[in-house]
Design a protein around this motif. Structure first.
Motif: not given
Length: 364
Positions: A66, A68-69, A71, A304-305, A307-311
């Motif tokens: 990953q 930046n935005n 993958y 990470k997702s 938005d960075g909130t999930e693994d």
């Protein structure tokens, strides 16, 4: 289509009006004369909030990086290195590979190209991969470099073989940084015997293509659940939100349904080069679940997702029993959480075909 021809059709009668309109719309971007520029139409995005595993019908040794935005995905293709670039990892089936490097026709790294990993180190891209000359006993780790902003473009330069002082059979290489030092980890044999017991080794790196000194063995099959095949391979490092370091690896032979993920934990303030500072979990952390069509889950990676909130974890598994180490292994992803003691909790493999909420923030 020329303007005069379009006018001629327009005069041909009312029966052709709707056909004419279609042609006019299609060639609205014509620059005149016979020169025509066709503007590709982007398919409508999938607005479904869920996806199902597996992501692809085949994909052994999957890897996601990953940046930046974006993958970048790859897996073992055997005869080349290729990448998929996407903003929605759950939608891999809609994407296509871009071949970025093809090996020479002969030589020590011309055959059996396995388990590639893409990493960005500094301002350049690197792909680490295992290869041989057609003889498995000659498998070693190699690396290529690219200075382009986008790794699917630019020129990949072969940098060489990653060789510790003890040069032995090696596969499944990965890199990580800890306390300002870069490390290389991989699976290898202690000696030159074939087959050999696969162990996990580590070495310091002086730069992205050079190892410092000799290798140190930090894991070998010891527990009963690791002994079916005598294999420790596919090491990958992950840090929890507090910065504690874990190494997740694959154990047992991939030719068995007992192939599973295990975990090493680096002691607080531990030295990655000291085998005694790595603590091995006594049981697998992700294992076969027959009723979920997940046999031999292994060879993982993390991301990470958007938005960075999930693994999330990516791994491969077979959908049926006794399918072994071939192309039937397919890539799967699922969200994971963290236990109260800081260790990762991967749960169990999600059943194939089960709707899963897409990674939070993923483009829809």
């Amino acid at each position: 289509m020329k303007r005069a021809e379009r006018n001629s059709e327009r005069r041909a009668g009312r029966g052709k009006v709707w056909l004419l309109i279609g042609w006019v719309l299609l060639f609205a971007q014509c620059k005149g004369g016979d020169e025509e520029t066709v503007v590709p139409v982007k398919p409508n995005p999938d607005t479904s909030p869920t996806f199902t595993n597996p992501l692809l019908a085949s994909g052994p040794d999957p890897w996601v990086y990953q940046h930046n935005n974006t993958y970048y995905y790859t897996h073992t293709l055997g005869n080349r290195l290729a990448l998929i670039k996407t903003q929605a990892i759950s939608q891999l089936q809609k994407e296509r590979f871009t071949t970025v490097w093809t090996p020479p026709s002969t030589g020590p790294y011309s055959r059996n190209i396995w388990a590639p990993e893409l990493h960005r180190i500094g301002d350049k891209w690197y792909i680490y991969f295992a290869a041989d000359d057609g003889n498995d006993a000659n498998h070693r780790m190699y690396v290529i470099e690219n200075a382009a902003v986008d790794p699917t473009t630019g020129t990949w330069e072969f940098k060489g073989k990653l060789t510790p002082a003890t040069d032995r059979w090696a596969i499944d290489g990965s890199v990580f940084e800890h306390n300002g030092q870069m490390y290389f980890i991989w699976s290898g044999w202690a000696g030159t015997n074939d087959p050999g017991i696969q162990q996990i080794y580590i070495a310091k790196m002086t730069n992205p293509w050079t190892l410092e000194g000799d290798r140190v063995m930090i894991s070998r099959p010891t527990f009963n659940w690791e002994m079916n095949g005598l294999v420790n391979e596919g090491p990958e490092v992950i840090k929890n939100p507090a910065g504690k370091l874990f190494l997740i690896y694959s154990a047992n032979g991939c030719w068995t349904d007992n192939y599973s993920l295990g975990r090493l934990t680096l002691r607080d303030n531990g030295n990655p080069m000291n085998p005694d500072d790595w603590i091995k979990a006594p049981t697998p952390v992700l294992a076969t679940k027959a009723e979920n069509n997940a046999f031999g889950p292994g060879h993982n990676g993390f991301f990470k997702s958007p938005d960075g909130t999930e693994d999330w974890i990516i791994y491969h598994a077979n959908s049926s029993s006794r399918q072994g180490c071939g192309d039937t292994r397919n890539p799967r992803i699922q969200r994971f959480t963290w236990n109260a003691d800081g260790t990762p909790n991967f749960g169990e493999p999600v059943k194939t075909g089960t709707p899963i909420a897409r990674p939070s923030g993923e483009v829809k």
